[in-house]
Write an enzyme that holds these catalytic residues in place. Sequence first.
Site, PDB file in Angstrom:
ATOM      1  N   ASP A  31      78.698  11.832  42.272  1.00 51.86           N
ATOM      2  CA  ASP A  31      77.866  11.304  43.354  1.00 51.86           C
ATOM      3  C   ASP A  31      77.717   9.967  43.096  1.00 51.86           C
ATOM      4  OD1 ASP A  31      77.005  13.116  46.072  1.00 51.86           O
ATOM      5  OD2 ASP A  31      76.601  11.197  46.082  1.00 51.86           O
ATOM      6  N   ASN A  35      74.902   8.378  50.352  1.00 48.36           N
ATOM      7  CA  ASN A  35      74.206   8.923  51.330  1.00 48.36           C
ATOM      8  C   ASN A  35      73.643  10.354  51.077  1.00 48.36           C
ATOM      9  OD1 ASN A  35      73.601   9.532  54.334  1.00 48.36           O
ATOM     10  ND2 ASN A  35      75.629  10.300  54.396  1.00 48.36           N
ATOM     11  N   ASP A  58      81.027   6.459  41.563  1.00 51.16           N
ATOM     12  CA  ASP A  58      81.855   6.626  42.840  1.00 51.16           C
ATOM     13  C   ASP A  58      83.253   6.939  42.657  1.00 51.16           C
ATOM     14  OD1 ASP A  58      83.420   5.628  45.114  1.00 51.16           O
ATOM     15  OD2 ASP A  58      82.523   3.678  45.239  1.00 51.16           O
ATOM     16  N   PHE A  80      84.006  16.643  48.512  1.00 53.13           N
ATOM     17  CA  PHE A  80      83.230  16.452  49.418  1.00 53.13           C
ATOM     18  C   PHE A  80      83.054  15.000  49.865  1.00 53.13           C
ATOM     19  CE2 PHE A  80      81.325  20.521  47.523  1.00 53.13           C
ATOM     20  CZ  PHE A  80      81.479  21.143  48.692  1.00 53.13           C
ATOM     21  N   SER A 124      87.824  19.396  58.574  1.00 53.09           N
ATOM     22  CA  SER A 124      86.900  19.572  59.682  1.00 53.09           C
ATOM     23  C   SER A 124      87.652  19.993  61.043  1.00 53.09           C
ATOM     24  CB  SER A 124      86.337  18.097  60.010  1.00 53.09           C
ATOM     25  OG  SER A 124      85.554  18.308  61.288  1.00 53.09           O
ATOM     26  N   TYR A 149      86.854   8.493  61.647  1.00 58.02           N
ATOM     27  CA  TYR A 149      86.438   9.655  60.889  1.00 58.02           C
ATOM     28  C   TYR A 149      87.199  10.833  60.818  1.00 58.02           C
ATOM     29  CZ  TYR A 149      83.851  14.163  59.840  1.00 58.02           C
ATOM     30  OH  TYR A 149      83.720  15.543  59.413  1.00 58.02           O
ATOM     31  N   LYS A 153      90.061  12.510  57.917  1.00 59.38           N
ATOM     32  CA  LYS A 153      90.253  13.941  57.394  1.00 59.38           C
ATOM     33  C   LYS A 153      91.758  14.348  57.763  1.00 59.38           C
ATOM     34  CE  LYS A 153      86.007  14.927  56.453  1.00 59.38           C
ATOM     35  NZ  LYS A 153      85.601  15.260  55.090  1.00 59.38           N
ATOM     36  N   PHE A 178      83.564  24.352  60.944  1.00 60.52           N
ATOM     37  CA  PHE A 178      83.094  24.196  62.327  1.00 60.52           C
ATOM     38  C   PHE A 178      81.687  23.466  62.372  1.00 60.52           C
ATOM     39  CE2 PHE A 178      86.741  25.598  64.946  1.00 60.52           C
ATOM     40  CZ  PHE A 178      87.747  25.687  64.078  1.00 60.52           C
ATOM     41  N   ASP A 295      83.505  14.257  73.957  1.00 57.71           N
ATOM     42  CA  ASP A 295      82.853  15.451  73.583  1.00 57.71           C
ATOM     43  C   ASP A 295      83.879  16.457  74.490  1.00 57.71           C
ATOM     44  OD1 ASP A 295      80.792  15.251  71.778  1.00 57.71           O
ATOM     45  OD2 ASP A 295      79.236  15.784  73.308  1.00 57.71           O
TER      46      ASP A 295
HETATM   47  C1  UD1 Z   1      80.414  16.390  65.780  1.00 53.62           C
HETATM   48  C2  UD1 Z   1      81.731  15.573  65.482  1.00 53.62           C
HETATM   49  C3  UD1 Z   1      82.674  16.114  64.475  1.00 53.62           C
HETATM   50  C4  UD1 Z   1      81.814  16.727  63.184  1.00 53.62           C
HETATM   51  C5  UD1 Z   1      80.946  17.303  63.484  1.00 53.62           C
HETATM   52  C6  UD1 Z   1      79.846  17.573  62.407  1.00 53.62           C
HETATM   53  C7  UD1 Z   1      82.415  14.408  67.533  1.00 53.62           C
HETATM   54  C8  UD1 Z   1      82.950  14.171  68.565  1.00 53.62           C
HETATM   55  N1  UD1 Z   1      82.498  15.575  66.865  1.00 53.62           N
HETATM   56  O1  UD1 Z   1      80.906  17.546  66.228  1.00 53.62           O
HETATM   57  O2  UD1 Z   1      83.863  15.362  64.125  1.00 53.62           O
HETATM   58  O3  UD1 Z   1      82.831  17.197  62.343  1.00 53.62           O
HETATM   59  O4  UD1 Z   1      79.657  16.640  64.555  1.00 53.62           O
HETATM   60  O5  UD1 Z   1      78.807  18.586  62.537  1.00 53.62           O
HETATM   61  O6  UD1 Z   1      81.317  13.574  67.291  1.00 53.62           O
HETATM   62  N2  UD1 Z   1      74.682  17.528  71.808  1.00 53.62           N
HETATM   63  C9  UD1 Z   1      73.727  17.487  72.812  1.00 53.62           C
HETATM   64  N3  UD1 Z   1      72.461  16.545  72.414  1.00 53.62           N
HETATM   65  C10 UD1 Z   1      72.417  15.971  71.203  1.00 53.62           C
HETATM   66  C11 UD1 Z   1      73.571  15.954  70.342  1.00 53.62           C
HETATM   67  C12 UD1 Z   1      74.617  17.063  70.598  1.00 53.62           C
HETATM   68  O7  UD1 Z   1      73.746  17.883  73.936  1.00 53.62           O
HETATM   69  O8  UD1 Z   1      71.708  15.210  71.132  1.00 53.62           O
HETATM   70  C13 UD1 Z   1      75.678  18.575  72.095  1.00 53.62           C
HETATM   71  C14 UD1 Z   1      77.091  18.034  72.140  1.00 53.62           C
HETATM   72  O9  UD1 Z   1      77.405  17.564  73.218  1.00 53.62           O
HETATM   73  C15 UD1 Z   1      77.691  19.178  71.647  1.00 53.62           C
HETATM   74  C16 UD1 Z   1      76.752  19.973  70.694  1.00 53.62           C
HETATM   75  O10 UD1 Z   1      75.493  19.616  70.958  1.00 53.62           O
HETATM   76  O11 UD1 Z   1      78.291  20.166  72.842  1.00 53.62           O
HETATM   77  C17 UD1 Z   1      77.083  19.602  69.116  1.00 53.62           C
HETATM   78  O12 UD1 Z   1      77.320  18.484  69.114  1.00 53.62           O
HETATM   79  P1  UD1 Z   1      77.318  18.010  67.406  1.00 53.62           P
HETATM   80  O13 UD1 Z   1      76.156  18.343  66.535  1.00 53.62           O
HETATM   81  O14 UD1 Z   1      77.386  16.384  67.571  1.00 53.62           O
HETATM   82  O15 UD1 Z   1      78.704  18.124  66.920  1.00 53.62           O
HETATM   83  P2  UD1 Z   1      80.299  18.061  67.493  1.00 53.62           P
HETATM   84  O16 UD1 Z   1      80.191  17.225  68.757  1.00 53.62           O
HETATM   85  O17 UD1 Z   1      80.582  19.458  68.075  1.00 53.62           O
END
Ligand code: UD1
Length: 338
Positions: A31, A35, A58, A80, A124, A149, A153, A178, A295
């Site tokens: 690593d 980050n 790296d 990773f 992912s 991003y 993947k 997920f 989303d």
């Molecule tokens: C996101 C990424 C995905 C990545 C994953 C890592 C996008 C489109 N996708 O997934 O590529 O692999 O993170 O875990 O960005 N939410 C809120 N308020 C917040 C933050 C999130 O309501 O402040 C909601 C979002 O609308 C969503 C859910 O929470 O419905 C999950 O969001 P998040 O944790 O950001 O993950 P993903 O968007 O599913």
Amino acid sequence: MRILLSGGAGFIGSHTYVELINAGHEAVIVDNLYNASDRVFQRLEAITGKPVVFCNADVADKAALSEVFQKYSFDAVIHFAGYKAVGESVVKPLEYYRNNLDTTLTLCECMREYGVKRIVFSSSATVYGMIETMPLVETMTSAGCTNPYGWTKYMNERILLDAAQAMPDWSIALLRYFNPIGAHESGTIGEDPVGIPNNLMPYITQVASGKLDHLSVFGDDYNTHDGTGVRDYIHVVDLAKGHVAACEYLMEHQGAEIINLGTGVGYSVLDLVNAFQRVNNIELPYVIVDRRPGDIATCYADPAKAKELLGWQAEKTLDDMCRDAWRWQSQNPNGYRD
Ligand code: UD1
């Protein structure tokens, strides 16, 4: 087995390190700490009771990585290392493509030179893109990614699938995660986002600790049971165990497999908020705001293939995820910077 963990100091890498050691394997972490923090290593040593073997390099640096392969013989690699911020990838696409593809290519070149033929790749569910049919099955064709991003993947999967075609004695697992959340139950390792978190659980834990004022729930007019977005949240320790199972599977099988790592169950934003409040006895102020662009309403896995091929399934509950995420945050209010 002795396994190279590229990006092994990060959130998922560090949890996977623990599960590999628990399962009796050896691991070498490579690593560049871009980050991640070197403070994770003393925590890993405390959890496992064994010294960590760490190479500060790296993964895209061929000369540095070759030295690692020269020094140790590996049975497998878990890859990773890579940039992972969706929003940042839109602003810095060239950096994302350069770094996330270079790391994979350099790692694979070293593997070929040193005769290492097994690789687990950290992919992912984002590669499925805007597919609306749930659950997501590995055989579905991607509907295209929504950000650079995600495309990195997707492209890394393509590179590895082509490598598997050309080198039939290689064994490759492309693990589609997920939504990994939670933390090791010791509360000593966990997710340590830089700046204001984008993802839901780290945002919630920072609201709970008072660092952030309130949560913004992105939309309550989706076609879901309560109108908020539904995701397949998976405990990072379950996810880590999935990597151990994948490495063990690769010892016995050649070729490439795409495998979902999810629970198969979707929870909404408000389900998560309510579980967090109940389990931790903390009130979480939130407001409903507009949908976040890009989303989708619902996203959850069909986890059958992981069970069939790897004998793995997620075991921890949403309550476990909420409890463990909060234990990490409350014990380490500033992550590894404390
Ligand atoms: C996101 C990424 C995905 C990545 C994953 C890592 C996008 C489109 N996708 O997934 O590529 O692999 O993170 O875990 O960005 N939410 C809120 N308020 C917040 C933050 C999130 O309501 O402040 C909601 C979002 O609308 C969503 C859910 O929470 O419905 C999950 O969001 P998040 O944790 O950001 O993950 P993903 O968007 O599913």
